[in-house]
Design a protein around this motif. Structure first.
Motif, PDB file in Angstrom:
ATOM      1  N   ASN A 169      -2.567 -35.362 -25.705  1.00 43.24           N
ATOM      2  CA  ASN A 169      -1.781 -35.875 -26.830  1.00 43.24           C
ATOM      3  C   ASN A 169      -1.185 -37.201 -26.395  1.00 43.24           C
ATOM      4  OD1 ASN A 169      -0.347 -36.251 -29.152  1.00 43.24           O
ATOM      5  ND2 ASN A 169       0.958 -34.431 -28.941  1.00 43.24           N
ATOM      6  N   ASP A 170      -1.945 -38.264 -26.613  1.00 44.40           N
ATOM      7  CA  ASP A 170      -1.465 -39.594 -26.209  1.00 44.40           C
ATOM      8  C   ASP A 170      -1.459 -40.516 -27.419  1.00 44.40           C
ATOM      9  OD1 ASP A 170      -4.100 -40.404 -26.611  1.00 44.40           O
ATOM     10  OD2 ASP A 170      -4.604 -40.435 -24.481  1.00 44.40           O
ATOM     11  N   GLU A 171      -1.330 -41.800 -27.186  1.00 48.59           N
ATOM     12  CA  GLU A 171      -1.225 -42.744 -28.303  1.00 48.59           C
ATOM     13  C   GLU A 171      -2.449 -42.729 -29.206  1.00 48.59           C
ATOM     14  OE1 GLU A 171      -0.318 -46.679 -27.079  1.00 48.59           O
ATOM     15  OE2 GLU A 171       1.725 -46.185 -26.504  1.00 48.59           O
ATOM     16  N   GLN A 172      -3.600 -42.516 -28.566  1.00 45.12           N
ATOM     17  CA  GLN A 172      -4.836 -42.639 -29.331  1.00 45.12           C
ATOM     18  C   GLN A 172      -5.404 -41.310 -29.853  1.00 45.12           C
ATOM     19  OE1 GLN A 172      -7.295 -44.897 -26.487  1.00 45.12           O
ATOM     20  NE2 GLN A 172      -7.498 -46.387 -28.151  1.00 45.12           N
ATOM     21  N   PHE A 173      -5.244 -40.243 -29.038  1.00 44.37           N
ATOM     22  CA  PHE A 173      -5.956 -39.013 -29.368  1.00 44.37           C
ATOM     23  C   PHE A 173      -5.109 -37.749 -29.301  1.00 44.37           C
ATOM     24  CE2 PHE A 173      -9.376 -41.790 -27.841  1.00 44.37           C
ATOM     25  CZ  PHE A 173     -10.281 -41.655 -28.884  1.00 44.37           C
ATOM     26  N   LEU A 174      -5.477 -36.805 -30.140  1.00 38.35           N
ATOM     27  CA  LEU A 174      -4.967 -35.449 -30.015  1.00 38.35           C
ATOM     28  C   LEU A 174      -6.199 -34.558 -29.811  1.00 38.35           C
ATOM     29  CD1 LEU A 174      -2.684 -33.352 -30.145  1.00 38.35           C
ATOM     30  CD2 LEU A 174      -2.974 -33.294 -32.635  1.00 38.35           C
ATOM     31  N   LYS A 194      -5.996 -40.696 -33.576  1.00 35.99           N
ATOM     32  CA  LYS A 194      -4.791 -40.789 -34.401  1.00 35.99           C
ATOM     33  C   LYS A 194      -4.919 -41.900 -35.443  1.00 35.99           C
ATOM     34  CE  LYS A 194      -1.734 -38.369 -31.344  1.00 35.99           C
ATOM     35  NZ  LYS A 194      -0.581 -38.392 -30.429  1.00 35.99           N
ATOM     36  N   GLU A 195      -4.218 -41.704 -36.523  1.00 34.43           N
ATOM     37  CA  GLU A 195      -4.154 -42.700 -37.582  1.00 34.43           C
ATOM     38  C   GLU A 195      -3.644 -44.014 -36.990  1.00 34.43           C
ATOM     39  OE1 GLU A 195      -2.466 -41.351 -41.621  1.00 34.43           O
ATOM     40  OE2 GLU A 195      -0.854 -42.545 -40.736  1.00 34.43           O
ATOM     41  N   ARG A 196      -4.244 -45.113 -37.400  1.00 35.44           N
ATOM     42  CA  ARG A 196      -3.742 -46.400 -36.914  1.00 35.44           C
ATOM     43  C   ARG A 196      -3.122 -47.173 -38.079  1.00 35.44           C
ATOM     44  NH1 ARG A 196      -8.347 -49.325 -35.086  1.00 35.44           N
ATOM     45  NH2 ARG A 196      -9.532 -47.867 -36.383  1.00 35.44           N
ATOM     46  N   PRO A 197      -2.110 -48.037 -37.774  1.00 31.78           N
ATOM     47  CA  PRO A 197      -1.461 -48.776 -38.869  1.00 31.78           C
ATOM     48  C   PRO A 197      -2.483 -49.643 -39.594  1.00 31.78           C
ATOM     49  CG  PRO A 197      -0.755 -49.615 -36.709  1.00 31.78           C
ATOM     50  CD  PRO A 197      -1.543 -48.372 -36.464  1.00 31.78           C
ATOM     51  N   GLY A 198      -2.279 -49.827 -40.873  1.00 32.30           N
ATOM     52  CA  GLY A 198      -3.179 -50.672 -41.657  1.00 32.30           C
ATOM     53  C   GLY A 198      -3.054 -52.126 -41.241  1.00 32.30           C
ATOM     54  N   GLY A 245      -7.848 -41.663 -38.626  1.00 29.63           N
ATOM     55  CA  GLY A 245      -8.605 -41.508 -37.382  1.00 29.63           C
ATOM     56  C   GLY A 245      -9.885 -40.730 -37.621  1.00 29.63           C
ATOM     57  N   ARG A 246     -10.801 -40.872 -36.671  1.00 26.00           N
ATOM     58  CA  ARG A 246     -12.050 -40.117 -36.755  1.00 26.00           C
ATOM     59  C   ARG A 246     -11.864 -38.765 -36.054  1.00 26.00           C
ATOM     60  NH1 ARG A 246     -14.929 -45.480 -34.523  1.00 26.00           N
ATOM     61  NH2 ARG A 246     -12.796 -45.674 -33.750  1.00 26.00           N
TER      62      ARG A 246
END
Lengths: 368, 368
Positions: A169-174, A194-198, A245-246
């Motif tokens: 569970n980091d900035e990019q992935f769960l 994870k969802e990234r800001p638009g 996120g994908r």
């Protein structure tokens, strides 16, 4: 961020010249995560466009030999080929209880001292993941000293509320693991970006009079700024919708999931990698050995509304299309048809060694 | 009896697409003996003309991963593909102390129950087989139960008079192990076919008036017969000279032999398989890591007056001739030249994966 999945071994039971033993690599921006590591995986890496030295995480679905006998050799070769760098992040290895002891034992006996730091996190399975009486306790240690480069890992228990295991569970992935039913406890892994800001909307920035410079960065990072003229600009005023996120889900051997969490975690996945060891005409045998057929995989995919289903882990009797004639016995093309009929003829992919599947970035949706 | 040697893996350190990890198969009349079993050996078998199911004996030279990490997978696959036959002779596995425990551990953890009987005989090395302080005691057990199909093996100590280890002594073969010096204790194996009685000389039988029938068999088996006319005919009257046995010697990694026994056991061998990890320009490095160069191998071959020297276990930097240009850096052809210069330009063979070397029967020498 580019993301793709490479199948390094798509055969069940043992490696063969036409299908390597289980191994799937997920690549994100150059880093590489490996799912399962059957015998010969290191050689499959060399034959592919990937570099084993880039592996930062390894996930082992279960402890049958065709899924992890390649691990000691892979670790030793990465060690031989890497230059010792003290600052290197430890390689993280996740797998069922017993894996840590196996690595200790093989490293000790072969006198292999890995030059890079690593950590083994063990998942504790539950009794309902295999036939009654088949769960064994592999938590004991043999008294071997921990190898110098091994960092103490976690023992990860099922979160009884969530019904899953949180691995990363980091900035990019769960990344979560969920339970599968097999001859021995097996796991599936859900990798959710994870969802990234638009994006910043240039027209809106201009309309509101935001001057180019540090204010752009603040807004992108979700911070409200106050302009020289006293006007407050909040991120939602100028940011397009967040980019979803994908999600990639890779399952170990199974004849089904245990509990509801598998469906939840795989829901609307961009890619589902599911085993289909035998074709539908051998469903009874498949179930008896804790395996799936194309129909079983497709029914799970349908329930989860996944966007793309890839079947893999085929019995070695199903040769890749290039080396088998259409319509002959054990024609792999039948497995594709069987899965597609369940998924209302949505296309299903049959994995082959060295096949690469690109997972494109999600599109930004405009606010307007 | 036909006899040939197949190189299944000729690379050192790790398997690669151009050279598999260490494995050599000796085939006699359909049965197969395997020497070392690096990762991927089972796949190399499938690519060769050999059948892994025919293996009756396995010899492991030493416990570095590139020599034995393929063993668990190979055993599991043979088990999967074989029909259980109660009368089957146990497969015999020979190797340094620690190998038995390794097999137990991997079989236990992967829940692999082998369907065929097997036995592991462990060789106890001596302190002078590796640098001081490097010998470790791997004789401890982990308390795992012996797998059902494992028969209790022998612990084989050095015969201090002979300076060797007797592994097999049956009607056909005498197989001994001898000590090598390496980073960890390593062994060489001498496979000596026993002398066979010479052929019956038809002319002599006729001259002495021996009637065709049971008398022929008796004489062939070394029994004197008395003819109806009272004449005694002894085997040496009618048998040609015994046919000498062939001798094949396969050495594990080493920078030399320990004691004199290696030279005695390899003396006049028909085939000597010797490692040459690095070329002569890297002799210091080779020795530092307990390895040999072509010169070192050839000097041993010369001392032993062997009839054919095959070099193997090359650093992966030396590509097979077909995939490397002549004269470029790390040209494998240089290794051949280096060895041949020591052996007075007697031809030396460079092993390649899947190379087969036939060991022809010795010729009968006529009494006349």
């Amino acid at each position: 961020m580019s993301m793709d999945v490479t199948f390094l071994g798509t055969g069940s039971a043992y490696p063969s010249p036409t299908r390597g033993a289980s191994a799937v690599a997920l690549r994100c921006e150059g880093a590489c995560w490996l799912f399962d590591c059957g015998e010969g995986t290191q050689t499959q890496f060399m034959k592919s466009q990937l570099k084993a030295g880039r592996i930062t995480k390894i996930f082992i679905t279960h402890l049958h030999g065709d899924h992890f006998f390649g691990l000691p050799g892979l670790l030793c070769t990465i060690s031989l080929q890497s230059s010792p760098a003290a600052s290197k992040q430890p390689m993280e290895i996740f797998g069922p209880v017993g894996l840590r002891n196996f690595i200790w034992k093989t490293m000790e006996l072969s006198r292999s001292e890995l030059t890079f730091p690593y950590v083994v996190h063990e998942l504790v399975p539950t009794e309902d993941q295999c036939p009654a009486g088949e769960l064994r306790d592999f938590s004991h240690r043999d008294g071997a000293d921990r190898p110098p480069k091994e960092i103490q890992g976690r023992t990860i228990l099922l979160d009884s509320v969530e019904g899953s295991y949180v691995l990363v569970n980091d900035e990019q992935f769960l990344v979560k693991a969920f339970r599968l039913f097999h001859r021995i406890p097996s796991f599936g892994f859900s990798v959710a970006e994870k969802e990234r800001p638009g994006r910043l909307n240039a027209q809106k920035l201009k309309d509101l009079g935001v001057p180019p410079g540090p204010a752009y960065g603040k807004l992108k990072n979700g911070v409200t700024v106050v302009l020289e003229n006293g006007v407050k600009v909040s991120p939602q005023d100028v940011l397009e919708k967040p980019i979803p996120g994908r999600k990639i889900c890779i399952l170990g051997d199974c004849s089904g999931v245990v509990g509801d969490e598998g469906v939840k975690l795989c829901f609307e996945a961009d890619l589902l990698v599911h085993e289909a060891t035998l074709d539908d005409t051998h469903m009874d045998k498949a179930k008896e050995y804790g395996h799936s057929t194309p129909r079983m995989a497709a029914e799970f995919a349908k329930l989860c509304r996944v966007k793309k289903l890839v079947l893999t882990h085929f019995s070695q009797r199903y040769k890749p299309p290039l080396v088998s004639g259409e319509g002959e016995a054990d024609d792999i093309r039948e497995l594709k048809k069987q899965a597609e009929s369940v998924l209302d003829f949505q296309e299903v992919t049959l994995a082959e060694d060295f096949m690469v599947i690109d997972i494109p970035k999600k599109k930004t949706i405009s606010i307007t």
